[in-house]
Design an enzyme around this catalytic site. Sequence first.
Site, PDB file in Angstrom:
ATOM      1  N   ASP A  63       0.881  -1.161   0.000  1.00 49.55           N
ATOM      2  CA  ASP A  63       0.000   0.000   0.000  1.00 49.55           C
ATOM      3  C   ASP A  63       0.919   1.212   0.000  1.00 49.55           C
ATOM      4  O   ASP A  63       1.682   1.413   0.965  1.00 49.55           O
ATOM      5  CB  ASP A  63      -0.890  -0.020   1.253  1.00 49.55           C
ATOM      6  CG  ASP A  63      -1.862   1.145   1.304  1.00 49.55           C
ATOM      7  OD1 ASP A  63      -1.630   2.156   0.594  1.00 49.55           O
ATOM      8  OD2 ASP A  63      -2.836   1.064   2.060  1.00 49.55           O
ATOM      9  N   SER A 143      -0.834  13.134 -14.926  1.00 49.88           N
ATOM     10  CA  SER A 143      -2.055  13.054 -15.745  1.00 49.88           C
ATOM     11  C   SER A 143      -2.226  14.368 -16.507  1.00 49.88           C
ATOM     12  O   SER A 143      -1.627  15.383 -16.121  1.00 49.88           O
ATOM     13  CB  SER A 143      -3.259  12.865 -14.807  1.00 49.88           C
ATOM     14  OG  SER A 143      -4.482  12.955 -15.512  1.00 49.88           O
ATOM     15  N   TYR A 156      -9.003  14.931  -7.486  1.00 44.70           N
ATOM     16  CA  TYR A 156      -8.090  14.103  -8.288  1.00 44.70           C
ATOM     17  C   TYR A 156      -7.104  15.012  -9.026  1.00 44.70           C
ATOM     18  O   TYR A 156      -5.892  14.759  -9.031  1.00 44.70           O
ATOM     19  CB  TYR A 156      -8.894  13.258  -9.280  1.00 44.70           C
ATOM     20  CG  TYR A 156      -8.038  12.422 -10.223  1.00 44.70           C
ATOM     21  CD1 TYR A 156      -7.517  11.213  -9.804  1.00 44.70           C
ATOM     22  CD2 TYR A 156      -7.768  12.856 -11.525  1.00 44.70           C
ATOM     23  CE1 TYR A 156      -6.722  10.441 -10.667  1.00 44.70           C
ATOM     24  CE2 TYR A 156      -6.983  12.092 -12.385  1.00 44.70           C
ATOM     25  CZ  TYR A 156      -6.470  10.892 -11.955  1.00 44.70           C
ATOM     26  OH  TYR A 156      -5.684  10.141 -12.799  1.00 44.70           O
ATOM     27  N   LYS A 160      -2.892  15.348  -8.751  1.00 43.02           N
ATOM     28  CA  LYS A 160      -1.963  15.176  -9.874  1.00 43.02           C
ATOM     29  C   LYS A 160      -1.105  16.433 -10.090  1.00 43.02           C
ATOM     30  O   LYS A 160       0.041  16.328 -10.527  1.00 43.02           O
ATOM     31  CB  LYS A 160      -2.740  14.802 -11.137  1.00 43.02           C
ATOM     32  CG  LYS A 160      -3.376  13.413 -11.058  1.00 43.02           C
ATOM     33  CD  LYS A 160      -2.341  12.307 -10.874  1.00 43.02           C
ATOM     34  CE  LYS A 160      -2.937  10.914 -10.893  1.00 43.02           C
ATOM     35  NZ  LYS A 160      -1.920   9.852 -10.741  1.00 43.02           N
TER      36      LYS A 160
HETATM   37  N1  NAD Z   1      -6.637   5.659 -17.023  1.00 48.47           N
HETATM   38  C1  NAD Z   1      -6.434   6.930 -17.345  1.00 48.47           C
HETATM   39  O1  NAD Z   1      -7.106   7.490 -18.223  1.00 48.47           O
HETATM   40  C2  NAD Z   1      -5.364   7.722 -16.651  1.00 48.47           C
HETATM   41  C3  NAD Z   1      -5.114   9.018 -17.126  1.00 48.47           C
HETATM   42  C4  NAD Z   1      -4.132   9.797 -16.510  1.00 48.47           C
HETATM   43  C5  NAD Z   1      -3.431   9.278 -15.443  1.00 48.47           C
HETATM   44  N2  NAD Z   1      -3.690   8.021 -15.006  1.00 48.47           N
HETATM   45  C6  NAD Z   1      -2.907   7.538 -13.867  1.00 48.47           C
HETATM   46  O2  NAD Z   1      -2.211   6.366 -14.259  1.00 48.47           O
HETATM   47  C7  NAD Z   1      -1.975   5.545 -13.115  1.00 48.47           C
HETATM   48  C8  NAD Z   1      -2.454   4.150 -13.417  1.00 48.47           C
HETATM   49  O3  NAD Z   1      -3.845   4.231 -13.695  1.00 48.47           O
HETATM   50  P1  NAD Z   1      -4.675   3.076 -14.439  1.00 48.47           P
HETATM   51  O4  NAD Z   1      -5.569   3.751 -15.383  1.00 48.47           O
HETATM   52  O5  NAD Z   1      -3.772   1.992 -14.896  1.00 48.47           O
HETATM   53  O6  NAD Z   1      -5.587   2.618 -13.190  1.00 48.47           O
HETATM   54  P2  NAD Z   1      -6.045   1.177 -12.683  1.00 48.47           P
HETATM   55  O7  NAD Z   1      -7.098   1.452 -11.675  1.00 48.47           O
HETATM   56  O8  NAD Z   1      -6.353   0.297 -13.815  1.00 48.47           O
HETATM   57  O9  NAD Z   1      -4.713   0.640 -11.962  1.00 48.47           O
HETATM   58  C9  NAD Z   1      -4.233   1.252 -10.798  1.00 48.47           C
HETATM   59  C10 NAD Z   1      -3.536   0.218  -9.944  1.00 48.47           C
HETATM   60  O10 NAD Z   1      -3.085   0.863  -8.734  1.00 48.47           O
HETATM   61  C11 NAD Z   1      -3.355   0.007  -7.643  1.00 48.47           C
HETATM   62  N3  NAD Z   1      -3.470   0.772  -6.402  1.00 48.47           N
HETATM   63  C12 NAD Z   1      -4.493   1.583  -6.021  1.00 48.47           C
HETATM   64  N4  NAD Z   1      -4.269   2.072  -4.807  1.00 48.47           N
HETATM   65  C13 NAD Z   1      -3.065   1.581  -4.402  1.00 48.47           C
HETATM   66  C14 NAD Z   1      -2.300   1.727  -3.221  1.00 48.47           C
HETATM   67  N5  NAD Z   1      -2.733   2.465  -2.175  1.00 48.47           N
HETATM   68  N6  NAD Z   1      -1.107   1.096  -3.134  1.00 48.47           N
HETATM   69  C15 NAD Z   1      -0.677   0.324  -4.162  1.00 48.47           C
HETATM   70  N7  NAD Z   1      -1.369   0.121  -5.292  1.00 48.47           N
HETATM   71  C16 NAD Z   1      -2.556   0.753  -5.412  1.00 48.47           C
HETATM   72  C17 NAD Z   1      -4.658  -0.692  -8.019  1.00 48.47           C
HETATM   73  O11 NAD Z   1      -4.840  -1.897  -7.269  1.00 48.47           O
HETATM   74  C18 NAD Z   1      -4.472  -0.916  -9.512  1.00 48.47           C
HETATM   75  O12 NAD Z   1      -3.881  -2.168  -9.796  1.00 48.47           O
HETATM   76  C19 NAD Z   1      -2.713   6.223 -11.954  1.00 48.47           C
HETATM   77  O13 NAD Z   1      -1.792   7.006 -11.211  1.00 48.47           O
HETATM   78  C20 NAD Z   1      -3.708   7.125 -12.667  1.00 48.47           C
HETATM   79  O14 NAD Z   1      -4.100   8.219 -11.859  1.00 48.47           O
HETATM   80  C21 NAD Z   1      -4.637   7.225 -15.586  1.00 48.47           C
END
Ligand code: NAD
Length: 261
Positions: A63, A143, A156, A160
Amino acid sequence: MPDLKDRCIAITGAGRGIGAAIARALAADGARLTIADITGEDARQVADAIRAEGGTAIAVAVDVRDRAAVRRMIDETVKAHGRLDVLFNNAGIAQTKPFLDITEEDWHTVTDVNALGVLIGMQEAIKTFRAQGGGGKIVNTASIAGKQGYEPLAHYSASKFAVVALTQAAARAFGKDGITANAICPGVVATPMWKIIDQGFRDTGLTRTENEAFDMFAAGAVLGRPSAPEDLVGVARFLASSDSDFMTGQSLMVDGGMVFV
Ligand SMILES: NC(=O)c1ccc[n+]([C@@H]2O[C@H](COP(=O)([O-])OP(=O)(O)OC[C@H]3O[C@@H](n4cnc5c(N)ncnc54)[C@H](O)[C@@H]3O)[C@@H](O)[C@H]2O)c1
């Protein structure tokens, strides 16, 4: 092709989505991976898949809000792979709430993972980089919401913006140690996170049908399509390799052309 052979890389939030795609690609390039996620079972599955494909990977349940657990993740990486060269602070969560409805609890829920978790990861990795000598690389996942504030994603977005600030501050603080800090700013990526955001738009009455919010946001990309997790692999490979050695403090937009800064 950047040479990532035997580079020791830990990625948080690598149990699925963007983190998993980056992990699998860097492992295929020959890097030694630590797959870290709060969902240990997802991390194990990604690590198993990498090993089945002939790569090197361990799984660690972590975590990112828990400093002792993050310390253990880095120590296990060093034990398994010999050192830590790169930490991707990629774990993150999204919550969709109209601006006036965001509570103190909501604020802490989101910023504890997305901002405090990144700070802790950076601090613990940098301690290890300095103890090892030879520099090191931090790659944070920010992001487009780290450059623009969006409704109904104010907290959020704030979390970021914090990632971008932490990236810049660490770059200034640790350049003299040969440690670089950069960030990746994805746009609208088809992952489980966007399913949660899309549901949030419907729950708040801003959209009606499934994927409506996703399609609406993705329509803003000049390259004409939403992102897939694999769209973030090229920049991740660059930032993990020596090709990016003279770059620090930057937050790179990899969003299909949504936000120009
Ligand atoms: N999906 C998008 O459009 C998008 C856009 C911009 C930024 N992001 C960023 O990219 C990153 C990955 O996002 P994603 O889309 O793959 O999301 P996702 O939800 O598919 O994956 C996120 C992962 O982080 C893990 N996680 C959550 N809380 C946690 C914690 N406290 N400790 C350890 N692990 C934890 C989850 O279990 C999950 O496996 C994030 O930081 C997200 O904010 C995503």
